[in-house]
Design an enzyme around this catalytic site. Sequence first.
Site, short mmCIF file in Angstrom:
data_model
loop_
_atom_site.label_atom_id
_atom_site.label_comp_id
_atom_site.label_asym_id
_atom_site.label_seq_id
_atom_site.Cartn_x
_atom_site.Cartn_y
_atom_site.Cartn_z
N ASP A 66 -5.23 -47.81 -9.77
CA ASP A 66 -5.16 -46.36 -9.97
C ASP A 66 -3.71 -45.91 -9.87
O ASP A 66 -3.01 -46.21 -8.90
CB ASP A 66 -5.99 -45.65 -8.90
CG ASP A 66 -5.97 -44.14 -9.06
OD1 ASP A 66 -6.89 -43.62 -9.72
OD2 ASP A 66 -5.04 -43.48 -8.55
N TYR A 71 3.48 -40.46 -10.36
CA TYR A 71 3.94 -41.47 -9.41
C TYR A 71 5.16 -42.24 -9.91
O TYR A 71 5.84 -42.91 -9.12
CB TYR A 71 2.83 -42.46 -9.07
CG TYR A 71 1.55 -41.84 -8.59
CD1 TYR A 71 1.52 -40.56 -8.04
CD2 TYR A 71 0.35 -42.53 -8.69
CE1 TYR A 71 0.33 -39.99 -7.61
CE2 TYR A 71 -0.85 -41.97 -8.25
CZ TYR A 71 -0.85 -40.70 -7.73
OH TYR A 71 -2.03 -40.14 -7.31
N LYS A 96 -3.29 -40.62 -14.70
CA LYS A 96 -3.60 -39.19 -14.62
C LYS A 96 -2.60 -38.37 -15.42
O LYS A 96 -1.43 -38.70 -15.52
CB LYS A 96 -3.60 -38.73 -13.16
CG LYS A 96 -4.50 -39.56 -12.26
CD LYS A 96 -4.43 -39.10 -10.81
CE LYS A 96 -5.08 -40.09 -9.89
NZ LYS A 96 -4.27 -41.33 -9.71
N HIS A 129 -5.09 -34.32 -13.48
CA HIS A 129 -4.65 -34.51 -12.10
C HIS A 129 -4.95 -33.32 -11.19
O HIS A 129 -5.30 -33.51 -10.02
CB HIS A 129 -3.15 -34.80 -12.09
CG HIS A 129 -2.71 -35.63 -10.94
ND1 HIS A 129 -1.64 -36.51 -11.02
CD2 HIS A 129 -3.18 -35.77 -9.68
CE1 HIS A 129 -1.48 -37.12 -9.85
NE2 HIS A 129 -2.39 -36.68 -9.03
#
Length: 302
Positions: A66, A71, A96, A129
């Site tokens: 994931d 990120y 996401k 998200h």
Amino acid sequence: MLPLLLRCRWFSMSAWEAGKAQGIPTVPLSNGLNIPVLGLGTSHHGGYSHDAVVYALQKCGIRHIDTAKRYGCESLLHKAIKESGIKREDLWLTTKLWHMDYGYEKTKQACLESCKRLGVQYLDLFLVHWPDAHIPGKSSREVRAETWTAMEELYEKGLCRSIGVSNFLIDHLEQLKEDCQVTPHVNQVEYHPFQRPQELVDYCRRRNIVFEGYCPLAKGEALCHPNIIQLAKKYGRTPAQICIRWSIQNGIVTIPKSTKPERVQENCQVFDFNLEEEDMEFLDSMNINRKLIHLTYPLWKG
């Protein structure tokens, strides 16, 4: 309180399938696909380790990864997956859509860019998200509907094998139901012994939306809680394994994260024991509606 067997109805033998790697079970989505019940989470601010990802794939049987554009590690995952030698078709990759990419055209472009960074032709799961958006002249609901329409097209074209949302509450899901066609396959939300949003879990199950939980160790706070430590001693396990097992046994697809290979291995060793009914109830009772992930930008009223 329901008997344990009924509480775990989502994991009856007819519903589970043996994972392709070392027996990690999978949970069926409403579209017939099967998502591994345990995954490896990643994050920003030091939440990514190349060695830990390779180790998880090669040594621990993890096939569910994931991540998110936010990120900043999609391209790094590409390198780790390539090094691991695991075939693409044996992986479940979730990423996401970041709020700055919301909107019809931008959503479709963002999906292609994530695929490129990950080095894949398709995503197994693409999540919106956040529920809130800040686009001048449009309400968050309008933006969600426009964004979800693009998600539906990505799903229909096969660029996303499944689509879902993250951090959505019941009101957000109800609005999406009124505005769009495809029901989200997954809702990914914070879930741990101190934050167990059962009303939202029940709502998702009524609509056949798989509930996926992030932050299962409560950012490490659960590991030093005396009650959880006591249960760990009872079962000869670690506090982390107690929390992850509790989450999975409650029917939650669970994605702990760690940058240490030994912790990744520890987090995966949760399929050879069961928590007793009274201990499940005890852990359930620890809920104090304490959110540890505060979504302040964009503002999320959760």
